[in-house]
Write a protein that holds these residues in place. Structure first.
Motif, PDB file in Angstrom:
ATOM      1  N   PHE A 211       0.780  -1.162  -0.014  1.00  0.00           N
ATOM      2  CA  PHE A 211      -0.281  -0.025  -0.037  1.00  0.00           C
ATOM      3  C   PHE A 211       0.923   1.267   0.008  1.00  0.00           C
ATOM      4  O   PHE A 211       0.289   2.456   0.205  1.00  0.00           O
ATOM      5  N   GLY A 212       2.199   1.298  -0.124  1.00  0.00           N
ATOM      6  CA  GLY A 212       2.920   2.320   0.048  1.00  0.00           C
ATOM      7  C   GLY A 212       2.981   3.237  -1.318  1.00  0.00           C
ATOM      8  O   GLY A 212       2.618   2.761  -2.225  1.00  0.00           O
ATOM      9  N   VAL A 213       3.682   4.223  -1.164  1.00  0.00           N
ATOM     10  CA  VAL A 213       4.008   5.181  -2.394  1.00  0.00           C
ATOM     11  C   VAL A 213       5.038   4.882  -3.119  1.00  0.00           C
ATOM     12  O   VAL A 213       6.212   4.138  -2.902  1.00  0.00           O
ATOM     13  N   ASP A 214       4.896   5.007  -4.316  1.00  0.00           N
ATOM     14  CA  ASP A 214       5.694   4.484  -5.474  1.00  0.00           C
ATOM     15  C   ASP A 214       7.072   5.641  -5.658  1.00  0.00           C
ATOM     16  O   ASP A 214       6.598   6.717  -6.233  1.00  0.00           O
ATOM     17  N   ARG A 215       7.997   5.496  -4.716  1.00  0.00           N
ATOM     18  CA  ARG A 215       8.998   6.587  -4.692  1.00  0.00           C
ATOM     19  C   ARG A 215       9.630   6.925  -6.169  1.00  0.00           C
ATOM     20  O   ARG A 215       9.835   8.006  -6.562  1.00  0.00           O
ATOM     21  N   ASN A 216       9.922   5.930  -7.123  1.00  0.00           N
ATOM     22  CA  ASN A 216      10.613   5.991  -8.078  1.00  0.00           C
ATOM     23  C   ASN A 216       9.422   7.044  -9.099  1.00  0.00           C
ATOM     24  O   ASN A 216      10.032   7.740  -9.838  1.00  0.00           O
ATOM     25  N   ALA A 217       8.012   6.833  -8.941  1.00  0.00           N
ATOM     26  CA  ALA A 217       7.395   7.477  -9.989  1.00  0.00           C
ATOM     27  C   ALA A 217       7.332   9.122  -9.278  1.00  0.00           C
ATOM     28  O   ALA A 217       7.314   9.997  -9.959  1.00  0.00           O
ATOM     29  N   LEU A 218       7.446   9.393  -7.802  1.00  0.00           N
ATOM     30  CA  LEU A 218       7.608  10.367  -7.426  1.00  0.00           C
ATOM     31  C   LEU A 218       8.833  11.397  -8.198  1.00  0.00           C
ATOM     32  O   LEU A 218       8.541  12.665  -7.996  1.00  0.00           O
ATOM     33  N   THR A 219       9.906  10.741  -8.513  1.00  0.00           N
ATOM     34  CA  THR A 219      10.957  11.484  -8.847  1.00  0.00           C
ATOM     35  C   THR A 219      10.551  12.059 -10.368  1.00  0.00           C
ATOM     36  O   THR A 219      11.319  12.967 -10.561  1.00  0.00           O
ATOM     37  N   LYS A 220       9.752  11.525 -10.941  1.00  0.00           N
ATOM     38  CA  LYS A 220       9.321  11.993 -12.188  1.00  0.00           C
ATOM     39  C   LYS A 220       8.622  13.339 -11.980  1.00  0.00           C
ATOM     40  O   LYS A 220       8.736  14.257 -12.992  1.00  0.00           O
ATOM     41  N   ALA A 221       8.011  13.571 -10.852  1.00  0.00           N
ATOM     42  CA  ALA A 221       7.207  14.729 -10.667  1.00  0.00           C
ATOM     43  C   ALA A 221       8.005  15.874 -10.163  1.00  0.00           C
ATOM     44  O   ALA A 221       7.861  16.870 -10.453  1.00  0.00           O
ATOM     45  N   LYS A 222       9.161  15.618  -9.598  1.00  0.00           N
ATOM     46  CA  LYS A 222       9.958  16.538  -9.031  1.00  0.00           C
ATOM     47  C   LYS A 222      10.677  17.804  -9.788  1.00  0.00           C
ATOM     48  O   LYS A 222      10.268  19.031  -9.648  1.00  0.00           O
ATOM     49  N   PRO A 223      11.066  17.210 -11.025  1.00  0.00           N
ATOM     50  CA  PRO A 223      11.732  18.343 -11.856  1.00  0.00           C
ATOM     51  C   PRO A 223      10.611  19.355 -12.369  1.00  0.00           C
ATOM     52  O   PRO A 223      10.794  20.489 -12.550  1.00  0.00           O
ATOM     53  N   ILE A 224       9.258  18.762 -12.691  1.00  0.00           N
ATOM     54  CA  ILE A 224       8.268  19.348 -13.285  1.00  0.00           C
ATOM     55  C   ILE A 224       7.781  20.275 -12.198  1.00  0.00           C
ATOM     56  O   ILE A 224       7.415  21.561 -12.448  1.00  0.00           O
ATOM     57  N   LEU A 225       7.521  19.996 -10.816  1.00  0.00           N
ATOM     58  CA  LEU A 225       7.227  20.929  -9.871  1.00  0.00           C
ATOM     59  C   LEU A 225       8.184  21.886  -9.477  1.00  0.00           C
ATOM     60  O   LEU A 225       7.962  23.042  -8.931  1.00  0.00           O
ATOM     61  N   VAL A 226       9.541  21.595  -9.490  1.00  0.00           N
ATOM     62  CA  VAL A 226      10.635  22.687  -9.396  1.00  0.00           C
ATOM     63  C   VAL A 226      10.569  23.692 -10.348  1.00  0.00           C
ATOM     64  O   VAL A 226      10.410  25.076  -9.844  1.00  0.00           O
ATOM     65  N   GLU A 227      10.487  23.563 -11.466  1.00  0.00           N
ATOM     66  CA  GLU A 227      10.146  24.502 -12.438  1.00  0.00           C
ATOM     67  C   GLU A 227       9.060  25.392 -12.289  1.00  0.00           C
ATOM     68  O   GLU A 227       9.027  26.494 -12.396  1.00  0.00           O
ATOM     69  N   LEU A 228       8.054  24.584 -12.201  1.00  0.00           N
ATOM     70  CA  LEU A 228       6.749  25.388 -11.989  1.00  0.00           C
ATOM     71  C   LEU A 228       6.805  26.403 -10.711  1.00  0.00           C
ATOM     72  O   LEU A 228       6.162  27.352 -10.995  1.00  0.00           O
ATOM     73  N   GLN A 229       7.343  25.734  -9.643  1.00  0.00           N
ATOM     74  CA  GLN A 229       7.480  26.797  -8.703  1.00  0.00           C
ATOM     75  C   GLN A 229       8.699  27.691  -8.682  1.00  0.00           C
ATOM     76  O   GLN A 229       8.900  28.296  -7.555  1.00  0.00           O
ATOM     77  N   SER A 230       9.515  27.637  -9.766  1.00  0.00           N
ATOM     78  CA  SER A 230      10.634  28.581  -9.935  1.00  0.00           C
ATOM     79  C   SER A 230      11.672  28.230  -8.909  1.00  0.00           C
ATOM     80  O   SER A 230      12.265  29.229  -8.430  1.00  0.00           O
ATOM     81  N   ASN A 231      11.718  26.864  -8.519  1.00  0.00           N
ATOM     82  CA  ASN A 231      12.653  26.747  -7.578  1.00  0.00           C
ATOM     83  C   ASN A 231      12.446  27.468  -6.156  1.00  0.00           C
ATOM     84  O   ASN A 231      13.710  27.334  -5.456  1.00  0.00           O
ATOM     85  N   THR A 232      11.406  27.343  -6.013  1.00  0.00           N
ATOM     86  CA  THR A 232      11.157  28.049  -4.517  1.00  0.00           C
ATOM     87  C   THR A 232      10.162  26.926  -3.802  1.00  0.00           C
ATOM     88  O   THR A 232       9.481  26.276  -4.268  1.00  0.00           O
ATOM     89  N   CYS A 233      10.376  26.670  -2.349  1.00  0.00           N
ATOM     90  CA  CYS A 233       9.542  25.900  -1.487  1.00  0.00           C
ATOM     91  C   CYS A 233       8.406  26.152  -1.634  1.00  0.00           C
ATOM     92  O   CYS A 233       7.608  27.444  -1.413  1.00  0.00           O
ATOM     93  N   PHE A 234       7.352  25.462  -1.703  1.00  0.00           N
ATOM     94  CA  PHE A 234       5.976  25.869  -1.864  1.00  0.00           C
ATOM     95  C   PHE A 234       5.284  26.196  -0.496  1.00  0.00           C
ATOM     96  O   PHE A 234       4.606  27.268  -0.618  1.00  0.00           O
ATOM     97  N   TYR A 235       6.020  26.021   0.670  1.00  0.00           N
ATOM     98  CA  TYR A 235       5.422  26.371   1.810  1.00  0.00           C
ATOM     99  C   TYR A 235       6.150  27.474   2.357  1.00  0.00           C
ATOM    100  O   TYR A 235       5.561  28.687   2.807  1.00  0.00           O
ATOM    101  N   CYS A 236       7.468  27.661   2.488  1.00  0.00           N
ATOM    102  CA  CYS A 236       8.098  28.814   3.064  1.00  0.00           C
ATOM    103  C   CYS A 236       8.511  29.922   1.910  1.00  0.00           C
ATOM    104  O   CYS A 236       8.762  31.009   2.317  1.00  0.00           O
ATOM    105  N   GLN A 237       8.048  29.613   0.732  1.00  0.00           N
ATOM    106  CA  GLN A 237       8.525  30.293  -0.382  1.00  0.00           C
ATOM    107  C   GLN A 237       9.939  31.059  -0.560  1.00  0.00           C
ATOM    108  O   GLN A 237      10.335  31.917  -1.171  1.00  0.00           O
ATOM    109  N   LYS A 238      11.008  29.883   0.014  1.00  0.00           N
ATOM    110  CA  LYS A 238      12.261  30.374  -0.072  1.00  0.00           C
ATOM    111  C   LYS A 238      12.963  29.505  -1.319  1.00  0.00           C
ATOM    112  O   LYS A 238      12.546  28.541  -1.351  1.00  0.00           O
ATOM    113  N   LEU A 239      14.130  30.010  -1.765  1.00  0.00           N
ATOM    114  CA  LEU A 239      14.733  29.385  -2.736  1.00  0.00           C
ATOM    115  C   LEU A 239      15.405  27.897  -2.128  1.00  0.00           C
ATOM    116  O   LEU A 239      15.814  27.655  -1.103  1.00  0.00           O
ATOM    117  N   MET A 240      14.916  26.817  -3.181  1.00  0.00           N
ATOM    118  CA  MET A 240      15.363  25.627  -2.801  1.00  0.00           C
ATOM    119  C   MET A 240      16.736  25.197  -3.291  1.00  0.00           C
ATOM    120  O   MET A 240      16.990  25.419  -4.722  1.00  0.00           O
TER     121      MET A 240
END
Length: 366
Positions: A211-240
């Motif tokens: 029942f766990g998370v597919d960690r390999n699949a999550l890696t596919k989402a990371k670069p897309i989200l980082v680009e979408l968020q302009s490399n800032t953390c969604f929560y603290c809004q600071k540069l990642m």
């Protein structure tokens, strides 16, 4: 005692009886119970006493999602069929859906999205539907040899079932409990099958495998989200810079399905601090704007090969989660060490827009 409260008590008692008195030779009934709970969340209705129609195609999709990861060898990287966990008490016979999905994986189909685009999808869908109709759909509510149709009537010859009045509301109200009970009964069934015991061993990560998370699949989402968020953390809004993680905005512990619109990129420190809490209203509004409005189609285009991407479904799940938080006066995470009380929201259905109204509640630290 009100009628709704009595129905909720009857619902809990029935689920308990179902798991204790039901005849479970395979794991399909647990999957069906899990699927009914999931779909009740995803198809929210404003009237708590409303019936809910569930199409067979929706059940097929849920079954394939629930069994997809389980159709891989346990504790191995190869494709040895003997290392598949049996999901049927008949040790000479594997559950049909496991065999079907495993065969698809052997043909280099690596995701459910690929599966649905493959030449064999029509046959796989038909086979899965046949399994559901011949097995759990009409047997789930058979207790001690007698049909007790508390959840839905047994009306055959249709392409859907209809949950009885108020039952979908009960599934939403007790979602965490129902899924917890279904998963643990599923786990115990697999552990009880003699063939599996040598594979599992005395100490294992069986729950994570099933029942766990597919960690390999999550890696596919990371670069897309980082680009979408302009490399800032969604929560603290600071540069990642380093230690970037993909977070389930609605925590996976609360709704154990990967939805493409539910992901955000965050610092590991922010992600770990948020943990299994729901995020505060300011984060929720930003998530809706970022993932469900501005970038909804972009996320669908980029992530649909790996995840279920449905912005309406993601909104319905979030509405449910925050409504439960409101009822329970839950704490919402603002930042490390700071929380706010769940606000009182007025929700619209996913198809009518994203508007909501919130009353300001005090924030406090811990």
């Amino acid at each position: 005692m009100s009628g709704a409260m009595q129905q909720q008590l009857d619902f809990i008692a029935y689920i308990q009886r179902l798991l204790v008195e039901g005849d479970f030779s395979a794991t399909y009934k647990f999957a069906l119970l899990h699927a009914l709970a999931d779909i009740s969340i995803e198809k929210h209705h404003a009237d708590p006493q409303a019936q809910l129609q569930i199409k067979f195609d929706e059940l097929v999709d849920k079954f394939i999602t629930l069994y997809w990861h389980q159709a891989s060898p346990f504790g191995a990287t190869g494709n040895n069929t003997e290392q598949l966990l049996l999901q049927n008490t008949d040790s000479s016979k594997q559950a049909k859906i496991i065999t079907t999905l495993h065969d698809a994986k052997l043909n280099n189909i690596n995701s459910i999205s690929q599966l649905k685009k493959s030449q064999g999808w029509k046959n796989i869908r038909s086979s899965t539907l046949k399994t559901i109709k011949e097995g759990p759909l009409w047997l789930l509510q058979k207790l001690n040899g007698k049909e007790e149709c508390f959840l839905y009537p047994h009306i055959k010859g249709q392409s859907y079932i209809t949950l009885n009045a108020g039952i979908a509301s009960c599934f939403r109200r007790f979602y965490d409990l129902v899924v917890y009970l279904a998963k643990n009964a599923w786990l115990q069934k697999i552990q009880s099958i003699k063939h599996n015991q040598a594979l599992i061993g005395p100490q294992s990560q069986l729950h994570e495998f099933l029942f766990g998370v597919d960690r390999n699949a999550l890696t596919k989402a990371k670069p897309i989200l980082v680009e979408l968020q302009s490399n800032t953390c969604f929560y603290c809004q600071k540069l990642m810079k380093n230690a970037i993680e993909v977070d389930h905005f609605i925590p996976f512990s609360r709704y154990a399905n990967d939805l493409g619109h539910n992901f955000v990129a965050a610092h590991s420190t922010c992600n770990n601090s948020k943990s299994d809490f729901l995020a505060a209203q300011l984060h929720r509004e930003r998530w809706q704007e970022q993932n469900l409005v501005t970038n909804s189609q972009h996320l669908t285009n980029e992530l649909s090969d790996f995840f279920n991407c449905d912005s309406d479904k993601s909104l319905a799940v979030s509405n449910w989660a925050y409504q439960v938080a409101q009822v329970n006066s839950a704490k919402l995470w603002v930042k490390k060490g700071y929380f706010e009380e769940a606000a009182s929201f007025k929700y619209k259905q996913p198809s009518t827009g994203l508007d909501l109204v919130a009353e300001e509640k005090p924030r406090y630290d811990v």
